[in-house]
Scaffold this active site. Structure first.
Site, PDB file in Angstrom:
ATOM      1  NE  ARG A 147     -82.590  28.263 -62.242  1.00  0.00           N
ATOM      2  CZ  ARG A 147     -83.781  28.212 -61.654  1.00  0.00           C
ATOM      3  NH1 ARG A 147     -84.691  27.348 -62.054  1.00  0.00           N
ATOM      4  NH2 ARG A 147     -84.086  29.038 -60.671  1.00  0.00           N
ATOM      5  CD  GLU A 160     -84.576  29.380 -69.091  1.00  0.00           C
ATOM      6  OE1 GLU A 160     -85.147  30.228 -68.390  1.00  0.00           O
ATOM      7  OE2 GLU A 160     -84.486  28.180 -68.765  1.00  0.00           O
ATOM      8  CG  HIS A 193     -87.870  28.873 -66.456  1.00  0.00           C
ATOM      9  ND1 HIS A 193     -86.533  29.152 -66.266  1.00  0.00           N
ATOM     10  CD2 HIS A 193     -88.324  28.500 -65.228  1.00  0.00           C
ATOM     11  CE1 HIS A 193     -86.209  28.970 -64.993  1.00  0.00           C
ATOM     12  NE2 HIS A 193     -87.293  28.570 -64.340  1.00  0.00           N
TER      13      HIS A 193
HETATM   14  N1  LIG Z   1     -88.730  24.980 -63.847  1.00  0.00           N
HETATM   15  C1  LIG Z   1     -89.087  25.816 -62.880  1.00  0.00           C
HETATM   16  O1  LIG Z   1     -89.861  26.743 -63.082  1.00  0.00           O
HETATM   17  C2  LIG Z   1     -88.554  25.603 -61.515  1.00  0.00           C
HETATM   18  C3  LIG Z   1     -87.293  25.083 -61.322  1.00  0.00           C
HETATM   19  N2  LIG Z   1     -86.812  24.882 -60.061  1.00  0.00           N
HETATM   20  C4  LIG Z   1     -85.482  24.294 -59.893  1.00  0.00           C
HETATM   21  O2  LIG Z   1     -85.598  23.148 -59.045  1.00  0.00           O
HETATM   22  C5  LIG Z   1     -84.533  23.142 -58.134  1.00  0.00           C
HETATM   23  C6  LIG Z   1     -84.864  22.257 -56.946  1.00  0.00           C
HETATM   24  O3  LIG Z   1     -85.766  22.882 -56.084  1.00  0.00           O
HETATM   25  P1  LIG Z   1     -86.142  22.233 -54.649  1.00  0.00           P
HETATM   26  O4  LIG Z   1     -86.709  20.877 -54.832  1.00  0.00           O
HETATM   27  O5  LIG Z   1     -86.911  23.245 -53.900  1.00  0.00           O
HETATM   28  O6  LIG Z   1     -84.683  22.100 -54.028  1.00  0.00           O
HETATM   29  P2  LIG Z   1     -84.200  21.164 -52.846  1.00  0.00           P
HETATM   30  O7  LIG Z   1     -82.953  21.782 -52.335  1.00  0.00           O
HETATM   31  O8  LIG Z   1     -85.304  20.855 -51.912  1.00  0.00           O
HETATM   32  O9  LIG Z   1     -83.836  19.794 -53.586  1.00  0.00           O
HETATM   33  C7  LIG Z   1     -82.741  19.635 -54.413  1.00  0.00           C
HETATM   34  C8  LIG Z   1     -82.320  18.182 -54.373  1.00  0.00           C
HETATM   35  O10 LIG Z   1     -81.230  18.011 -55.285  1.00  0.00           O
HETATM   36  C9  LIG Z   1     -80.260  17.170 -54.668  1.00  0.00           C
HETATM   37  N3  LIG Z   1     -78.932  17.490 -55.180  1.00  0.00           N
HETATM   38  C10 LIG Z   1     -78.202  18.617 -54.990  1.00  0.00           C
HETATM   39  N4  LIG Z   1     -77.004  18.494 -55.578  1.00  0.00           N
HETATM   40  C11 LIG Z   1     -76.977  17.266 -56.137  1.00  0.00           C
HETATM   41  C12 LIG Z   1     -76.000  16.540 -56.866  1.00  0.00           C
HETATM   42  N5  LIG Z   1     -74.784  17.061 -57.126  1.00  0.00           N
HETATM   43  N6  LIG Z   1     -76.309  15.299 -57.299  1.00  0.00           N
HETATM   44  C13 LIG Z   1     -77.514  14.755 -57.019  1.00  0.00           C
HETATM   45  N7  LIG Z   1     -78.478  15.375 -56.311  1.00  0.00           N
HETATM   46  C14 LIG Z   1     -78.211  16.621 -55.883  1.00  0.00           C
HETATM   47  C15 LIG Z   1     -80.352  17.473 -53.167  1.00  0.00           C
HETATM   48  O11 LIG Z   1     -79.982  16.345 -52.385  1.00  0.00           O
HETATM   49  P3  LIG Z   1     -78.477  16.161 -51.844  1.00  0.00           P
HETATM   50  O12 LIG Z   1     -78.058  17.473 -51.288  1.00  0.00           O
HETATM   51  O13 LIG Z   1     -78.589  15.065 -50.839  1.00  0.00           O
HETATM   52  O14 LIG Z   1     -77.664  15.738 -53.008  1.00  0.00           O
HETATM   53  C16 LIG Z   1     -81.844  17.751 -52.990  1.00  0.00           C
HETATM   54  O15 LIG Z   1     -82.533  16.602 -52.598  1.00  0.00           O
HETATM   55  C17 LIG Z   1     -84.308  24.628 -57.833  1.00  0.00           C
HETATM   56  O16 LIG Z   1     -83.030  24.892 -57.336  1.00  0.00           O
HETATM   57  C18 LIG Z   1     -84.526  25.261 -59.195  1.00  0.00           C
HETATM   58  O17 LIG Z   1     -83.314  25.319 -59.904  1.00  0.00           O
HETATM   59  C19 LIG Z   1     -87.563  25.180 -58.977  1.00  0.00           C
HETATM   60  C20 LIG Z   1     -88.802  25.725 -59.112  1.00  0.00           C
HETATM   61  C21 LIG Z   1     -89.405  25.997 -60.395  1.00  0.00           C
HETATM   62  O1  LIG Z   2     -87.278  28.472 -61.647  1.00  0.00           O
HETATM   63  C1  LIG Z   2     -87.901  28.863 -60.715  1.00  0.00           C
HETATM   64  C2  LIG Z   2     -87.468  28.826 -59.350  1.00  0.00           C
HETATM   65  O2  LIG Z   2     -88.282  29.161 -58.471  1.00  0.00           O
HETATM   66  O3  LIG Z   2     -86.295  28.487 -59.112  1.00  0.00           O
END
Ligand SMILES: NC(=O)C1=CN([C@@H]2O[C@H](COP(=O)(O)OP(=O)(O)OC[C@H]3O[C@@H](n4cnc5c(N)ncnc54)[C@H](OP(=O)(O)O)[C@@H]3O)[C@@H](O)[C@H]2O)C=CC1
Ligand SMILES: O=CC(=O)O
Length: 326
Positions: A237, A266, A285
Site C-alpha cells: 500500500r 491514488e 495499482h
Molecule cells: N498491489 C496490489 O494490487 C495488491 C496489494 N496487496 C497488498 O499486499 C498485502 C499482503 O497480502 P498477503 O500476502 O495476502 O497478506 P499476508 O497476511 O498473507 O502476508 C502479510 C505478511 O506481512 C507480514 N507483516 C505484517 N505486519 C508486519 C510488520 N509490522 N513487519 C513486518 N512484516 C509484517 C506478516 O508476517 P508477520 O505477521 O509474522 O509479521 C505476513 O507474513 C495486502 O494486505 C495488500 O495490502 C495485495 C494484493 C494486491
Molecule cells: O490491492 C489489492 C488487494 O487485493 O488488497
C-alpha cells in the site's frame, strides 16, 4: 424475505447472478467510483455491502443500521475501521489466496522492468532514438542470481520467493515479525532483520499489509541502509512508504531505481515528481488485475457475503473480526 445487498461497483455477471439467487440487491453500475454521499444513502436499508477500498468507518455504520457484513473484493482491508466494526458486531471479509500468483507475477514484472529499464527503452525505440552502436548506454543489471529481500513474507511474499528462487536462481532473504520455517525449507529463504535485509538486497520488495505498525515502514533511515545499486519495489500500500524519502533517495542516487504499483494518494497526481524520474517504473495499482483473478475475487467476495447473510461462518472473515457474531 431475502436479505438486501448493495453492490458498490460493477462486478462480473457470474458474481451478480450468485448474489441474485440469495439476495435482493441494488448496484452502482458505473465506471466512476460511487460518490460517498450516494453510498451513504444507498446503504440505509441494506444487510450486506460488497465493495472495494471505500472507508468502512463510524459515519458509514451510523448510516446503515441493518448492515451485518461488509465484503471487500480485495485481500487488503486497511479501509476497515476494525474497532468501529467490532463494536457493531459487524462481519468483514476479504479475498485472500486467489490472487497470490497474479500479484507475484506483477512484482516480478516490476523487478524485471526496473532492472532492465524496459519502459524507458520501449520509449527509446518508439521515439526513434535507437542508432547503430548506441547500446552501451542501454545496460541494466542482472536479476538472475541477484539477492531479493522480501519484507512481508505472507501468502503473496511466498509466491514471489518461489519465482525468485526457482525462476531466477536468486538468493532470497525475508523479514516478518515471525519466522516461517516451512518457507525457509521449501524456498531456501533466509530470515533476517529488516536492517540486514536492506543492507544485503539488490531488490527490496515491500509486501506487508497496511497497519499502524507498517505505516511508513520505509523512510529516510531505511532507504539510507539500502545499497546504492539496489532497487525498491512496492506493491503493498502507498502509505507503507514515506514517498518524500523515496524521492530523495532516488534523486540523490542513494538507490538505483524503483518499481511502484501503489501510492500515498491514488490516483497519483500526474505532476508528482516521482513520475518525472526515468529510473522509476510506475503502475496504476493493478497487482491482481487479470480477468481470471478479478473474477475469482468477485466470486469469493460474493460467497463470503451470502454465507454471512445465511448465518453461516464465511471462510474469509478478517482475523481481527473473527468471533464476531452478527
Ligand atoms: N498491489 C496490489 O494490487 C495488491 C496489494 N496487496 C497488498 O499486499 C498485502 C499482503 O497480502 P498477503 O500476502 O495476502 O497478506 P499476508 O497476511 O498473507 O502476508 C502479510 C505478511 O506481512 C507480514 N507483516 C505484517 N505486519 C508486519 C510488520 N509490522 N513487519 C513486518 N512484516 C509484517 C506478516 O508476517 P508477520 O505477521 O509474522 O509479521 C505476513 O507474513 C495486502 O494486505 C495488500 O495490502 C495485495 C494484493 C494486491
Ligand atoms: O490491492 C489489492 C488487494 O487485493 O488488497
Amino acid at each position: 424475505m431475502k436479505p438486501k445487498v448493495f453492490i458498490a461497483l460493477p462486478i462480473p455477471p457470474q458474481a451478480e447472478a450468485f448474489i441474485a439467487e440469495y439476495c435482493e440487491y441494488r448496484k452502482w453500475d458505473f465506471k466512476e467510483p460511487i460518490p460517498r454521499e450516494t453510498l451513504l444513502k444507498e446503504i440505509v436499508d441494506m444487510d450486506g455491502l460488497l465493495m472495494v477500498g471505500g472507508d468502512i468507518d463510524q459515519e458509514l455504520l451510523n448510516c446503515a443500521p441493518k448492515l451485518k457484513v461488509v465484503s471487500n473484493i480485495s485481500v487488503g482491508y486497511n479501509n476497515f475501521d476494525l474497532e468501529a466494526m467490532k463494536k457493531r458486531s459487524m462481519l468483514g471479509t476479504n479475498t485472500p489466496s486467489v490472487l497470490d500468483e497474479t500479484v507475484a507475477d506483477l512484482v516480478l514484472a516490476l523487478v524485471l522492468a526496473s532492472a532492465r529499464r524496459i519502459p524507458e527503452l520501449d520509449r527509446y525505440v518508439k521515439d526513434g532514438k535507437w542508432k547503430k552502436g548506441s547500446d552501451g548506454n542501454l545496460y541494466g543489471v542482472d536479476v538472475h542470481h541477484a539477492t531479493i529481500g522480501i519484507i512481508g513474507m505472507g501468502r503473496i511474499g511466498e509466491a514471489i520467493a518461489k519465482r525468485a528462487k526457482y525462476g531466477f536462481d536468486m538468493n532470497v532473504f525475508y523479514y516478518n515479525r515471525t519466522r516461517k520455517i516451512k518457507a525457509e525449507e521449501n524456498l531456501g529463504a533466509q530470515y533476517c532483520t529488516m536492517e540486514e535485509l536492506l543492507q544485503k538486497s539488490d531488490f527490496v520488495v515491500l509486501m506487508t499489509p497496511l497497519t499502524p505498525e507498517t505505516t511508513r515502514i520505509m523512510g529516510h533511515r531505511e532507504f539510507s541502509l539500502m545499497k546504492d545499486t539496489a532497487f525498491f519495489i512496492n506493491a503493498s500500500r502507498g502509505q507503507t512508504v514515506d514517498e518524500q524519502a523515496l524521492l530523495e533517495a532516488l534523486v540523490k542516487g542513494k538507490i538505483r531505481g524503483a518499481g511502484i504499483d501503489v501510492y500515498e494518494q491514488e490516483p497519483i497526481d500526474p505532476e508528482h515528481p516521482l513520475l518525472k524520474m526515468p529510473n522509476v517504473v510506475t503502475l496504476p495499482h493493478i497487482g491482481s488485475a487479470t480477468e481470471k483473478t478479478r473474477l475469482d475475487m468477485a466470486m469469493l467476495a460474493a460467497k463470503n457475503m451470502v454465507q454471512a447473510l445465511k448465518g453461516e461462518q464465511p471462510p474469509n472473515i478478517v482475523d481481527e473480526l473473527r468471533g464476531v457474531r452478527t
